[in-house]
Design a protein around this motif. Structure first.
Motif, PDB file in Angstrom:
ATOM      1  N   GLU A  84       0.835  -1.203   0.000  1.00 37.91           N
ATOM      2  CA  GLU A  84       0.000   0.000   0.000  1.00 37.91           C
ATOM      3  C   GLU A  84       0.870   1.254   0.000  1.00 37.91           C
ATOM      4  OE1 GLU A  84      -3.053   2.773   0.089  1.00 37.91           O
ATOM      5  OE2 GLU A  84      -3.041   0.663  -0.527  1.00 37.91           O
ATOM      6  N   ALA A  85       1.980   1.220   0.749  1.00 44.40           N
ATOM      7  CA  ALA A  85       2.900   2.353   0.742  1.00 44.40           C
ATOM      8  C   ALA A  85       3.421   2.606  -0.671  1.00 44.40           C
ATOM      9  CB  ALA A  85       4.065   2.088   1.692  1.00 44.40           C
ATOM     10  N   GLN A  86       3.792   1.542  -1.367  1.00 43.15           N
ATOM     11  CA  GLN A  86       4.295   1.671  -2.729  1.00 43.15           C
ATOM     12  C   GLN A  86       3.224   2.237  -3.659  1.00 43.15           C
ATOM     13  OE1 GLN A  86       5.274  -2.014  -4.838  1.00 43.15           O
ATOM     14  NE2 GLN A  86       7.239  -1.111  -5.418  1.00 43.15           N
ATOM     15  N   ALA A  87       1.984   1.811  -3.466  1.00 45.82           N
ATOM     16  CA  ALA A  87       0.882   2.331  -4.289  1.00 45.82           C
ATOM     17  C   ALA A  87       0.704   3.831  -4.068  1.00 45.82           C
ATOM     18  CB  ALA A  87      -0.406   1.587  -3.959  1.00 45.82           C
ATOM     19  N   ARG A  88       0.841   4.282  -2.833  1.00 44.29           N
ATOM     20  CA  ARG A  88       0.693   5.715  -2.549  1.00 44.29           C
ATOM     21  C   ARG A  88       1.865   6.505  -3.103  1.00 44.29           C
ATOM     22  NH1 ARG A  88      -2.393   6.431   3.307  1.00 44.29           N
ATOM     23  NH2 ARG A  88      -3.842   4.692   3.013  1.00 44.29           N
ATOM     24  N   ILE A  89       3.045   5.923  -3.107  1.00 45.80           N
ATOM     25  CA  ILE A  89       4.209   6.587  -3.694  1.00 45.80           C
ATOM     26  C   ILE A  89       4.008   6.756  -5.202  1.00 45.80           C
ATOM     27  CG2 ILE A  89       6.681   6.333  -4.181  1.00 45.80           C
ATOM     28  CD1 ILE A  89       6.770   4.690  -1.484  1.00 45.80           C
ATOM     29  N   ARG A  90       3.431   5.755  -5.820  1.00 45.87           N
ATOM     30  CA  ARG A  90       3.227   5.797  -7.277  1.00 45.87           C
ATOM     31  C   ARG A  90       2.003   6.614  -7.677  1.00 45.87           C
ATOM     32  NH1 ARG A  90       4.803  -0.580  -8.545  1.00 45.87           N
ATOM     33  NH2 ARG A  90       7.041  -0.179  -8.788  1.00 45.87           N
ATOM     34  N   ALA A 241      15.637   8.445   3.767  1.00 44.90           N
ATOM     35  CA  ALA A 241      14.989   9.490   2.976  1.00 44.90           C
ATOM     36  C   ALA A 241      13.506   9.179   2.839  1.00 44.90           C
ATOM     37  CB  ALA A 241      15.636   9.597   1.595  1.00 44.90           C
ATOM     38  N   TRP A 242      12.738  10.219   2.546  1.00 42.20           N
ATOM     39  CA  TRP A 242      11.311  10.069   2.275  1.00 42.20           C
ATOM     40  C   TRP A 242      11.092   9.473   0.877  1.00 42.20           C
ATOM     41  CZ3 TRP A 242       7.563  10.989   5.827  1.00 42.20           C
ATOM     42  CH2 TRP A 242       7.873  11.792   6.920  1.00 42.20           C
ATOM     43  N   ASN A 243       9.886   8.979   0.662  1.00 40.25           N
ATOM     44  CA  ASN A 243       9.441   8.525  -0.657  1.00 40.25           C
ATOM     45  C   ASN A 243       8.267   9.414  -1.068  1.00 40.25           C
ATOM     46  OD1 ASN A 243      10.903   5.676  -0.939  1.00 40.25           O
ATOM     47  ND2 ASN A 243      10.156   5.856   1.156  1.00 40.25           N
ATOM     48  N   TRP A 244       8.445  10.107  -2.192  1.00 37.62           N
ATOM     49  CA  TRP A 244       7.469  11.127  -2.587  1.00 37.62           C
ATOM     50  C   TRP A 244       6.438  10.574  -3.560  1.00 37.62           C
ATOM     51  CZ3 TRP A 244       7.183  15.886  -0.412  1.00 37.62           C
ATOM     52  CH2 TRP A 244       8.243  16.250   0.424  1.00 37.62           C
ATOM     53  N   PRO A 245       5.192  11.045  -3.465  1.00 34.88           N
ATOM     54  CA  PRO A 245       4.180  10.663  -4.450  1.00 34.88           C
ATOM     55  C   PRO A 245       4.612  11.043  -5.865  1.00 34.88           C
ATOM     56  CG  PRO A 245       3.167  11.762  -2.569  1.00 34.88           C
ATOM     57  CD  PRO A 245       4.648  11.932  -2.414  1.00 34.88           C
ATOM     58  N   HIS A 246       4.003  10.380  -6.823  1.00 38.03           N
ATOM     59  CA  HIS A 246       4.274  10.625  -8.237  1.00 38.03           C
ATOM     60  C   HIS A 246       5.705  10.230  -8.588  1.00 38.03           C
ATOM     61  CE1 HIS A 246       2.705  11.852 -11.961  1.00 38.03           C
ATOM     62  NE2 HIS A 246       3.326  13.021 -12.082  1.00 38.03           N
ATOM     63  N   LEU A 252      12.651   1.735  -2.705  1.00 35.80           N
ATOM     64  CA  LEU A 252      11.951   2.199  -1.514  1.00 35.80           C
ATOM     65  C   LEU A 252      12.984   2.581  -0.459  1.00 35.80           C
ATOM     66  CD1 LEU A 252       9.284  -0.622  -1.608  1.00 35.80           C
ATOM     67  CD2 LEU A 252       8.935   1.777  -2.255  1.00 35.80           C
ATOM     68  N   ARG A 253      13.085   3.862  -0.195  1.00 29.93           N
ATOM     69  CA  ARG A 253      14.077   4.382   0.748  1.00 29.93           C
ATOM     70  C   ARG A 253      13.526   4.273   2.170  1.00 29.93           C
ATOM     71  NH1 ARG A 253      13.732   6.397  -4.064  1.00 29.93           N
ATOM     72  NH2 ARG A 253      15.530   7.259  -5.160  1.00 29.93           N
ATOM     73  N   ARG A 254      14.357   3.800   3.081  1.00 22.15           N
ATOM     74  CA  ARG A 254      13.874   3.567   4.443  1.00 22.15           C
ATOM     75  C   ARG A 254      14.628   4.413   5.472  1.00 22.15           C
ATOM     76  NH1 ARG A 254      14.150  -2.677   5.540  1.00 22.15           N
ATOM     77  NH2 ARG A 254      16.250  -2.297   4.757  1.00 22.15           N
TER      78      ARG A 254
END
Length: 295
Positions: A84-90, A241-246, A252-254
């Motif tokens: 779900e985190a990856q989906a929100r990043i994308r 680092a953060w993971n930004w939308p779009h 995946l940076r942690r």
């Protein structure tokens, strides 16, 4: 047994961060308001290692501290799966502060403390393990400097973790530094071989891989190419680092979360010094991530 030097250092760091966070409260609130309004809230992916009260190390968080982490995270964020985190990043739009939880290595003590605390709060995680240590029962070599022999998980533990609804992930066979490997055969065995072993033991798909040590020097293009070729959904590093939308969301940076609640609060309440990561990547990702909204 508690390491006094580490304990003292952590207390001093926590106090300094508390004062800094207090002094920058107004700036953090303004950034949060702007990012929410723009639908550009970044996603934090945390990684832990060992939850236990014996032996205080930089890879160990106390049971009380971990419980406090989970309570604070659940009160402030959507705590979601890695998928779900990856989906929100994308996604093109995310107005929800979001966190995903992961673990690295595979320590036996997590069965007594970490997993029950997650399940008690109806939270999930992705649990990355190095399979040779699970199979042999040998302690992890990076713990030798503490003179300790922390037990790794067993295969039975991993099956129980899967049964509890927590996803497994691959973390190599031998917890090696993949940045130093140049042999494609050896790299494939470490990355894909570990995933195949986990699937064989636990009859579960292994979708994600995390790099041991996880800093830029511990990654390389050969590893990323094999990860993509093998069909992993994504891979994790410890880039802090953060993971930004779009964004493409494959890398995946942690953020390292073992080191205390105040450090975590400082990160996740949008410290302006840590918002953007301009460190060049040592490899080519899939696709071209777009720049996040400047604040």
């Amino acid at each position: 047994m508690v390491n006094p030097a580490i304990k003292t250092t952590n207390r001093m760091r926590e106090s300094a961060l508390w004062f800094y966070r207090l002094a920058t409260t107004w700036r953090r609130a303004a950034i949060s308001k702007q990012l929410r309004a723009a639908g550009n809230c970044p996603v934090a992916i945390l990684f832990y290692h060992r939850v236990a009260d014996e032996i205080d190390t930089e890879l160990t968080i106390s049971t009380t501290n971990f419980a406090d982490h989970l309570d604070w995270l659940k009160s402030q964020f959507d705590v979601v799966s890695l998928e779900e985190a990856q989906a929100r990043i994308r996604s093109d739009y995310n107005d929800r502060p979001t966190v995903a939880i992961t673990f690295d290595d595979g320590y036996a003590s997590n069965m007594t403390h970490a997993i029950p605390e997650l399940l008690r709060r109806d939270l999930t995680a992705t649990y990355f393990v190095s399979t040779d240590f699970i199979e042999s029962g040998r302690p992890f070599p990076h713990d030798a400097k503490y003179g300790s022999r922390f037990k790794p998980n067993t295969i039975g533990d991993l099956r129980a973790i899967v049964d509890a609804g927590i996803a497994l992930g691959a973390h190599t066979r031998t917890h090696c530094n993949l940045g130093e490997i140049t042999s494609p055969q050896q790299m494939w065995e470490e990355i894909v071989g570990s995933a195949q072993q986990l699937t064989q033991w636990c009859d579960t798909p292994i979708k994600y891989f995390s790099f041991p040590f996880g800093l830029p020097a511990n990654t390389n293009q050969l590893a990323v190419d094999i990860i993509r070729e093998a069909g992993f959904t994504g891979f994790c590093t410890a880039y802090g680092a953060w993971n930004w939308p779009h964004s493409n969301g494959y890398h995946l940076r942690r953020i390292h979360a073992d080191l205390g609640l105040e450090r975590l609060k400082n990160w996740l309440t949008l410290d302006s010094r840590k918002l953007f990561d301009d460190q060049p990547l040592p490899f080519i990702e899939t696709g071209s991530p777009l720049e996040p909204l400047a604040v």
